[in-house]
Write an enzyme that holds these catalytic residues in place. Sequence first.
Site, PDB file in Angstrom:
ATOM      1  N   LYS A   9      -1.809  -1.614   5.886  1.00  0.00           N
ATOM      2  CA  LYS A   9      -3.233  -1.898   5.697  1.00  0.00           C
ATOM      3  C   LYS A   9      -4.043  -2.362   6.920  1.00  0.00           C
ATOM      4  CE  LYS A   9      -2.104  -2.151   0.546  1.00  0.00           C
ATOM      5  NZ  LYS A   9      -2.527  -3.171  -0.411  1.00  0.00           N
ATOM      6  N   TYR A  49      -6.016   4.772  -5.331  1.00  0.00           N
ATOM      7  CA  TYR A  49      -5.794   3.863  -6.423  1.00  0.00           C
ATOM      8  C   TYR A  49      -6.294   4.002  -7.804  1.00  0.00           C
ATOM      9  CZ  TYR A  49      -4.188   0.794  -2.455  1.00  0.00           C
ATOM     10  OH  TYR A  49      -3.290   0.024  -1.673  1.00  0.00           O
ATOM     11  N   ARG A  85      10.211  -0.670  -1.495  1.00  0.00           N
ATOM     12  CA  ARG A  85       9.867  -1.739  -2.299  1.00  0.00           C
ATOM     13  C   ARG A  85      10.363  -3.095  -2.227  1.00  0.00           C
ATOM     14  NH1 ARG A  85       4.791  -0.571  -4.946  1.00  0.00           N
ATOM     15  NH2 ARG A  85       5.502  -1.825  -6.584  1.00  0.00           N
ATOM     16  N   THR A  91       3.990  -8.083  -5.269  1.00  0.00           N
ATOM     17  CA  THR A  91       2.466  -7.841  -4.910  1.00  0.00           C
ATOM     18  C   THR A  91       1.868  -9.154  -4.687  1.00  0.00           C
ATOM     19  OG1 THR A  91       2.211  -5.905  -6.362  1.00  0.00           O
ATOM     20  CG2 THR A  91       0.085  -7.077  -5.851  1.00  0.00           C
ATOM     21  N   ARG A 102       5.896  -9.351   2.798  1.00  0.00           N
ATOM     22  CA  ARG A 102       4.853  -9.986   2.083  1.00  0.00           C
ATOM     23  C   ARG A 102       5.231 -11.633   2.209  1.00  0.00           C
ATOM     24  NH1 ARG A 102       3.281  -5.728  -2.380  1.00  0.00           N
ATOM     25  NH2 ARG A 102       1.690  -4.507  -1.421  1.00  0.00           N
ATOM     26  N   ASN A 112      -2.732  -7.538   1.538  1.00  0.00           N
ATOM     27  CA  ASN A 112      -1.427  -7.882   1.477  1.00  0.00           C
ATOM     28  C   ASN A 112      -0.568  -6.689   2.364  1.00  0.00           C
ATOM     29  OD1 ASN A 112      -1.621  -5.543   0.039  1.00  0.00           O
ATOM     30  ND2 ASN A 112      -0.853  -6.433  -1.957  1.00  0.00           N
ATOM     31  N   HIS A 115       1.360  -0.886   1.776  1.00  0.00           N
ATOM     32  CA  HIS A 115       1.703  -0.180   0.447  1.00  0.00           C
ATOM     33  C   HIS A 115       2.776   0.722   0.439  1.00  0.00           C
ATOM     34  CE1 HIS A 115       0.628   2.363  -3.014  1.00  0.00           C
ATOM     35  NE2 HIS A 115       1.067   3.295  -2.172  1.00  0.00           N
ATOM     36  N   GLU A 126       1.117  10.591  -3.463  1.00  0.00           N
ATOM     37  CA  GLU A 126       0.356  10.110  -2.042  1.00  0.00           C
ATOM     38  C   GLU A 126       0.799  10.709  -0.823  1.00  0.00           C
ATOM     39  OE1 GLU A 126       2.140   5.947  -2.897  1.00  0.00           O
ATOM     40  OE2 GLU A 126       0.745   5.738  -4.539  1.00  0.00           O
TER      41      GLU A 126
END
Length: 133
Positions: A9, A49, A85, A91, A102, A112, A115, A126
């Site tokens: 991001k 999103y 993940r 999150t 994170r 954060n 993604h 995606e």
Amino acid sequence: MERTFVMLKPDAVQRRLIGELIGRIEAKNLNIVAMKMMRIEPQMAETHYGEHREKPFFKDLVDFVTSGPVVAMIIEGPNAISVMRAMMGTTNPFNATPGTIRGDFGLDLTQNLIHASDSPESAKREIALFFPE
Ligand code: CMP
């Protein structure tokens, strides 16, 4: 072999963490099969999103991911979706385990860093959105 969509991001780019985060993906022995730095248009962010459209944080999220360049990637490997993940962490960065991306670098719920697709269906959708044939 499984493919997942990963996006670094705008905060990761701005904080000069691209190399660190790609290094972690490579160190895990996952394959980077496609990668591009790009700006996301608001319409694309809203599509990406879409499931959060009704959430109170939706506008902040769209504003944030369109605020600067991102690095979009297709990552491949055994169980790539769940592996990414796990590497990313939860999150909420306050709960994210140290050693996760994170957990090590994040301190904000919206900004954060990264993604990664949460299911095979999301990954397919995606990847098609960011890397159309
Ligand atoms: P991501 O994994 O990209 O998917 C949805 C994003 O919404 C999430 O990262 C966060 O950046 C953001 N998000 C989720 N929950 C909240 C929240 N409660 N407040 C603000 N942003 C959130």
